[in-house]
Motif scaffolding. Structure first.
Motif, PDB file in Angstrom:
ATOM      1  N   THR A  44       0.853  -1.186   0.000  1.00  0.00           N
ATOM      2  CA  THR A  44       0.000   0.000   0.000  1.00  0.00           C
ATOM      3  C   THR A  44       0.889   1.236   0.000  1.00  0.00           C
ATOM      4  O   THR A  44       2.109   1.133   0.131  1.00  0.00           O
ATOM      5  CB  THR A  44      -0.962  -0.019   1.211  1.00  0.00           C
ATOM      6  OG1 THR A  44      -1.932   1.002   1.051  1.00  0.00           O
ATOM      7  CG2 THR A  44      -0.227   0.156   2.523  1.00  0.00           C
ATOM      8  N   SER A  45       0.272   2.400  -0.135  1.00  0.00           N
ATOM      9  CA  SER A  45       1.073   3.624  -0.146  1.00  0.00           C
ATOM     10  C   SER A  45       0.497   4.647   0.825  1.00  0.00           C
ATOM     11  O   SER A  45      -0.686   4.637   1.138  1.00  0.00           O
ATOM     12  CB  SER A  45       1.147   4.211  -1.553  1.00  0.00           C
ATOM     13  OG  SER A  45      -0.127   4.629  -1.979  1.00  0.00           O
ATOM     14  N   THR A  47       0.957   8.898   1.296  1.00  0.00           N
ATOM     15  CA  THR A  47       1.546  10.168   0.863  1.00  0.00           C
ATOM     16  C   THR A  47       1.541  11.085   2.065  1.00  0.00           C
ATOM     17  O   THR A  47       0.480  11.417   2.611  1.00  0.00           O
ATOM     18  CB  THR A  47       0.752  10.774  -0.312  1.00  0.00           C
ATOM     19  OG1 THR A  47       0.780   9.841  -1.400  1.00  0.00           O
ATOM     20  CG2 THR A  47       1.349  12.096  -0.752  1.00  0.00           C
ATOM     21  N   THR A  57       5.409  10.099  -1.664  1.00  0.00           N
ATOM     22  CA  THR A  57       4.572   8.897  -1.633  1.00  0.00           C
ATOM     23  C   THR A  57       5.461   7.710  -1.315  1.00  0.00           C
ATOM     24  O   THR A  57       6.408   7.411  -2.058  1.00  0.00           O
ATOM     25  CB  THR A  57       3.845   8.700  -2.975  1.00  0.00           C
ATOM     26  OG1 THR A  57       3.004   9.831  -3.204  1.00  0.00           O
ATOM     27  CG2 THR A  57       2.994   7.439  -2.948  1.00  0.00           C
ATOM     28  N   PHE A  58       5.169   7.075  -0.195  1.00  0.00           N
ATOM     29  CA  PHE A  58       5.913   5.910   0.263  1.00  0.00           C
ATOM     30  C   PHE A  58       5.078   4.662   0.002  1.00  0.00           C
ATOM     31  O   PHE A  58       3.876   4.656   0.246  1.00  0.00           O
ATOM     32  CB  PHE A  58       6.194   6.016   1.767  1.00  0.00           C
ATOM     33  CG  PHE A  58       7.093   7.160   2.119  1.00  0.00           C
ATOM     34  CD1 PHE A  58       8.464   6.991   2.147  1.00  0.00           C
ATOM     35  CD2 PHE A  58       6.567   8.404   2.418  1.00  0.00           C
ATOM     36  CE1 PHE A  58       9.303   8.051   2.467  1.00  0.00           C
ATOM     37  CE2 PHE A  58       7.389   9.474   2.743  1.00  0.00           C
ATOM     38  CZ  PHE A  58       8.765   9.301   2.767  1.00  0.00           C
ATOM     39  N   GLU A  59       5.730   3.615  -0.484  1.00  0.00           N
ATOM     40  CA  GLU A  59       5.059   2.334  -0.683  1.00  0.00           C
ATOM     41  C   GLU A  59       5.718   1.300   0.210  1.00  0.00           C
ATOM     42  O   GLU A  59       6.943   1.293   0.373  1.00  0.00           O
ATOM     43  CB  GLU A  59       5.181   1.878  -2.133  1.00  0.00           C
ATOM     44  CG  GLU A  59       4.435   2.733  -3.119  1.00  0.00           C
ATOM     45  CD  GLU A  59       4.695   2.273  -4.531  1.00  0.00           C
ATOM     46  OE1 GLU A  59       4.101   1.239  -4.928  1.00  0.00           O
ATOM     47  OE2 GLU A  59       5.504   2.927  -5.207  1.00  0.00           O
ATOM     48  N   ALA A 102       8.052   0.872   4.728  1.00  0.00           N
ATOM     49  CA  ALA A 102       8.232   1.347   3.353  1.00  0.00           C
ATOM     50  C   ALA A 102       9.567   0.902   2.788  1.00  0.00           C
ATOM     51  O   ALA A 102      10.577   0.838   3.499  1.00  0.00           O
ATOM     52  CB  ALA A 102       8.141   2.861   3.321  1.00  0.00           C
ATOM     53  N   ARG A 104       9.854   1.850  -0.873  1.00  0.00           N
ATOM     54  CA  ARG A 104       9.882   2.717  -2.055  1.00  0.00           C
ATOM     55  C   ARG A 104       9.434   4.115  -1.671  1.00  0.00           C
ATOM     56  O   ARG A 104       8.555   4.275  -0.832  1.00  0.00           O
ATOM     57  CB  ARG A 104       8.930   2.198  -3.133  1.00  0.00           C
ATOM     58  CG  ARG A 104       9.546   1.196  -4.044  1.00  0.00           C
ATOM     59  CD  ARG A 104       8.662   0.956  -5.268  1.00  0.00           C
ATOM     60  NE  ARG A 104       8.569  -0.472  -5.438  1.00  0.00           N
ATOM     61  CZ  ARG A 104       7.459  -1.144  -5.671  1.00  0.00           C
ATOM     62  NH1 ARG A 104       6.315  -0.532  -5.800  1.00  0.00           N
ATOM     63  NH2 ARG A 104       7.479  -2.442  -5.792  1.00  0.00           N
ATOM     64  N   LYS A 105      10.044   5.099  -2.317  1.00  0.00           N
ATOM     65  CA  LYS A 105       9.640   6.493  -2.147  1.00  0.00           C
ATOM     66  C   LYS A 105       9.552   7.102  -3.538  1.00  0.00           C
ATOM     67  O   LYS A 105      10.519   7.038  -4.318  1.00  0.00           O
ATOM     68  CB  LYS A 105      10.662   7.250  -1.295  1.00  0.00           C
ATOM     69  CG  LYS A 105      10.283   8.703  -1.039  1.00  0.00           C
ATOM     70  CD  LYS A 105      11.254   9.357  -0.104  1.00  0.00           C
ATOM     71  CE  LYS A 105      12.258  10.123  -0.919  1.00  0.00           C
ATOM     72  NZ  LYS A 105      13.202  10.873  -0.099  1.00  0.00           N
ATOM     73  N   ASP A 107       8.043   6.060  -6.179  1.00  0.00           N
ATOM     74  CA  ASP A 107       8.221   5.007  -7.192  1.00  0.00           C
ATOM     75  C   ASP A 107       9.641   4.492  -7.359  1.00  0.00           C
ATOM     76  O   ASP A 107       9.946   3.817  -8.336  1.00  0.00           O
ATOM     77  CB  ASP A 107       7.691   5.453  -8.565  1.00  0.00           C
ATOM     78  CG  ASP A 107       6.182   5.659  -8.556  1.00  0.00           C
ATOM     79  OD1 ASP A 107       5.478   4.880  -7.892  1.00  0.00           O
ATOM     80  OD2 ASP A 107       5.720   6.603  -9.220  1.00  0.00           O
TER      81      ASP A 107
END
Length: 150
Positions: A44-45, A47, A57-59, A102, A104-105, A107
């Motif tokens: 999930t992400s 922001t 936006t962190f995933e 998280a 990813r940041k 993308d």
């Protein structure tokens, strides 16, 4: 020279593997969890801005999914960073706010040089009550170990 090259290659390989995984400890059980393992879970992400980044936006994987996947029941998690910083996070709070681990940041995989490879991200912008100093302390980055506390 061959020995030096072999040692250098071993160190670089170990660092690369180290930067792509963390240890999840539950009592005597220790599991090496990689980004590849996390990608097999629901991602999930969030922001939000953090104490160390402007809005991004962190995933990542919600802690609910991480704990469920590895059958961990705990009251708290002690999260350790590469620089030996650590903080204890109450599981109830992680679940309540759907906090993510998280990787990813915006993308892109979060490199160690940008406080990766893993970071605890709270949805601070969605919950004004999370904009306080103790949440700054709980936003652990460069994670290399998470320990379950019963």
């Amino acid at each position: 020279m061959k020995l030096f090259t072999a040692i250098l290659f071993s160190l670089l390989s170990a660092k690369a593997a180290y930067a792509d995984s963390f240890v999840l400890a539950d009592g005597s059980k220790e599991i090496n969890v990689s980004t590849e393992d996390l990608l097999k879970l629901p991602v999930t992400s969030i922001t939000t801005a953090t104490n160390f980044t402007p809005k991004a936006t962190f995933e990542g994987v919600p802690f609910t999914e991480l704990l469920s996947k590895y059958s961990i029941t705990a009251s708290s998690l002690r999260v350790y960073a590469l620089d030996d910083y650590s903080y204890t996070l109450p599981v109830e709070e992680l679940l309540k706010y759907q906090v993510i681990l998280a990787f990813r940041k915006n993308d892109k995989v979060i490199p160690v040089s940008d406080l990766g490879p893993f970071a605890v991200i709270y949805p601070r912008d969605q919950h004004p009550e999370l904009n306080k100093l103790d949440v700054n302390a709980k936003t652990v980055w460069q994670i290399n170990r998470i320990e379950a506390i019963k």
